[in-house]
Design a protein around this motif. Structure first.
Motif, PDB file in Angstrom:
ATOM      1  N   VAL A 116       0.856  -1.185   0.000  1.00 44.95           N
ATOM      2  CA  VAL A 116       0.000   0.000   0.000  1.00 44.95           C
ATOM      3  C   VAL A 116       0.893   1.236   0.000  1.00 44.95           C
ATOM      4  O   VAL A 116       1.685   1.419   0.926  1.00 44.95           O
ATOM      5  N   TYR A 223      -4.314   9.084  -2.786  1.00 47.36           N
ATOM      6  CA  TYR A 223      -3.573   7.889  -3.157  1.00 47.36           C
ATOM      7  C   TYR A 223      -3.115   8.027  -4.606  1.00 47.36           C
ATOM      8  O   TYR A 223      -3.854   8.523  -5.453  1.00 47.36           O
ATOM      9  N   GLU A 225      -2.718   6.187  -8.002  1.00 50.44           N
ATOM     10  CA  GLU A 225      -3.470   5.051  -8.526  1.00 50.44           C
ATOM     11  C   GLU A 225      -2.549   3.897  -8.885  1.00 50.44           C
ATOM     12  O   GLU A 225      -1.503   4.086  -9.509  1.00 50.44           O
ATOM     13  N   HIS A 226      -2.948   2.682  -8.461  1.00 47.59           N
ATOM     14  CA  HIS A 226      -2.156   1.478  -8.722  1.00 47.59           C
ATOM     15  C   HIS A 226      -3.070   0.353  -9.228  1.00 47.59           C
ATOM     16  O   HIS A 226      -3.365  -0.594  -8.529  1.00 47.59           O
ATOM     17  N   GLY A 228      -6.341   0.307  -9.970  1.00 45.19           N
ATOM     18  CA  GLY A 228      -7.622   0.185  -9.301  1.00 45.19           C
ATOM     19  C   GLY A 228      -8.754  -0.299 -10.189  1.00 45.19           C
ATOM     20  O   GLY A 228      -9.702  -0.914  -9.712  1.00 45.19           O
ATOM     21  N   HIS A 263      -9.805   5.591  -7.754  1.00 45.88           N
ATOM     22  CA  HIS A 263     -10.185   4.178  -7.792  1.00 45.88           C
ATOM     23  C   HIS A 263      -9.689   3.425  -6.566  1.00 45.88           C
ATOM     24  O   HIS A 263     -10.413   2.633  -5.961  1.00 45.88           O
ATOM     25  N   ASP A 264      -8.432   3.663  -6.197  1.00 52.92           N
ATOM     26  CA  ASP A 264      -7.862   2.902  -5.087  1.00 52.92           C
ATOM     27  C   ASP A 264      -8.576   3.210  -3.773  1.00 52.92           C
ATOM     28  O   ASP A 264      -8.795   2.317  -2.944  1.00 52.92           O
ATOM     29  N   GLU A 265      -8.926   4.473  -3.568  1.00 55.68           N
ATOM     30  CA  GLU A 265      -9.659   4.847  -2.362  1.00 55.68           C
ATOM     31  C   GLU A 265     -10.992   4.107  -2.295  1.00 55.68           C
ATOM     32  O   GLU A 265     -11.395   3.589  -1.245  1.00 55.68           O
ATOM     33  N   VAL A 267     -11.683   1.261  -3.762  1.00 55.90           N
ATOM     34  CA  VAL A 267     -11.399  -0.162  -3.554  1.00 55.90           C
ATOM     35  C   VAL A 267     -11.151  -0.465  -2.087  1.00 55.90           C
ATOM     36  O   VAL A 267     -11.730  -1.400  -1.514  1.00 55.90           O
ATOM     37  N   TYR A 268     -10.285   0.318  -1.436  1.00 50.51           N
ATOM     38  CA  TYR A 268      -9.933   0.037  -0.047  1.00 50.51           C
ATOM     39  C   TYR A 268     -11.152   0.116   0.869  1.00 50.51           C
ATOM     40  O   TYR A 268     -11.316  -0.700   1.770  1.00 50.51           O
TER      41      TYR A 268
END
Length: 279
Positions: A116, A223, A225-226, A228, A263-265, A267-268
């Motif tokens: 993360v 964040y 993006e990775h 997402g 997107h990552d936010e 997702v988490y």
């Protein structure tokens, strides 16, 4: 004062009373093994001890004892001792729960190849140098204990646990954060409409995530993006209700606080909601 066993949590953890009559949690190899209530405690076998006054915290720590291997708990307590002894930190008792839970899951993520990113790491190093040194100590202890070293991102995350545990005064920003967390929780509970145990570990993890989310919103940190998008497709397929709820939360944040979550936010948050629902 002779200490006696008041309650046995597992083979390595018991509760006794200190000289002031307060419940004190004692950790040590075999402390509870073949022991009974009222037995005298062998002080030479006590490796760590601390006080948890809040009954919910006691319940959450008992759950940690059931789910987290003892060595992670001892590493967390060594880190806490380091913070107190070297930097004279006065800490909220919640650190005994949040830190061990974070370390255990950070190691799980590492073993699964999932890192993360800590997008505010440079700010943490700049503004909280003592807490970051405590995070680095955690990396050292884990490397010594298990033979692998987590990233500096994790040292930053651990630092923020100590920042939170040190600042008990309710500042203006803290009040805003509390209001925001309450709003988000109310929205989520009304959307998903399921019963949760507020003294459970999954609920504690979920609330911790909301608090850190609120901090990012207030400071306008994002964040990076990775990948997402792929995760979003998987969430939509396996957890459609949690996915839609997470979308609504992010839309609410955008409309009210002018913060566009990536997107990552999303997702988490959805992952935490799925874990909470399945707990």
């Amino acid at each position: 004062m002779k200490m006696v066993i008041k309650q046995i949590l597992n083979t390595n953890a018991v509760i006794s009373n200190d000289e002031n009559g307060q419940d004190v949690l004692l950790l040590g190899s075999g402390l509870g093994f073949k022991s009974r209530i009222g037995d005298a405690i062998d002080q030479e076998r006590v490796e760590k001890q601390f006080i948890l006054k809040d009954k919910n915290h006691k319940s959450q720590f008992r759950e940690i004892l059931d789910t987290v291997p003892q060595e992670y708990i001892m590493v967390a307590e060594d880190v806490i001792d380091y913070a107190v002894q070297v930097f004279d930190m006065t800490l909220n008792e919640t650190i005994h729960i949040s830190l061990v839970d974070h370390i255990y899951h950070a190691v799980e993520n590492y073993q699964q190849g999932f890192v993360v990113p800590n997008t505010i790491l440079h700010d943490i190093i700049r503004f909280y140098p003592d807490e970051y040194k405590v995070g680095q100590k955690m990396l050292d202890l884990l490397e010594t204990k298990f033979g692998y070293r987590l990233s500096n991102d994790e040292a930053g995350f651990v630092a923020m646990h100590f920042v939170t545990a040190r600042h008990n005064q309710i500042s203006g920003n803290a009040k805003k954060m509390i209001v925001m967390v309450s709003e988000l929780n109310d929205l989520i509970m009304s959307e998903l409409n399921f019963h949760v145990k507020e003294d459970s570990l999954p609920y504690y993890r979920y609330m911790t995530h909301l608090k850190f989310f609120a901090q990012r919103v207030m400071k306008k940190y994002y964040y990076k993006e990775h990948g997402g998008a792929r995760m979003l497709e998987e969430l939509l397929r396996n957890y459609p209700d949690e996915y839609r709820c997470s979308q609504k939360v992010c839309k609410y944040i955008e409309d009210k606080y002018h913060y566009k979550a990536g997107h990552d936010e999303l997702v988490y948050l959805a992952v935490h909601l799925s874990q909470l629902k399945n707990s």
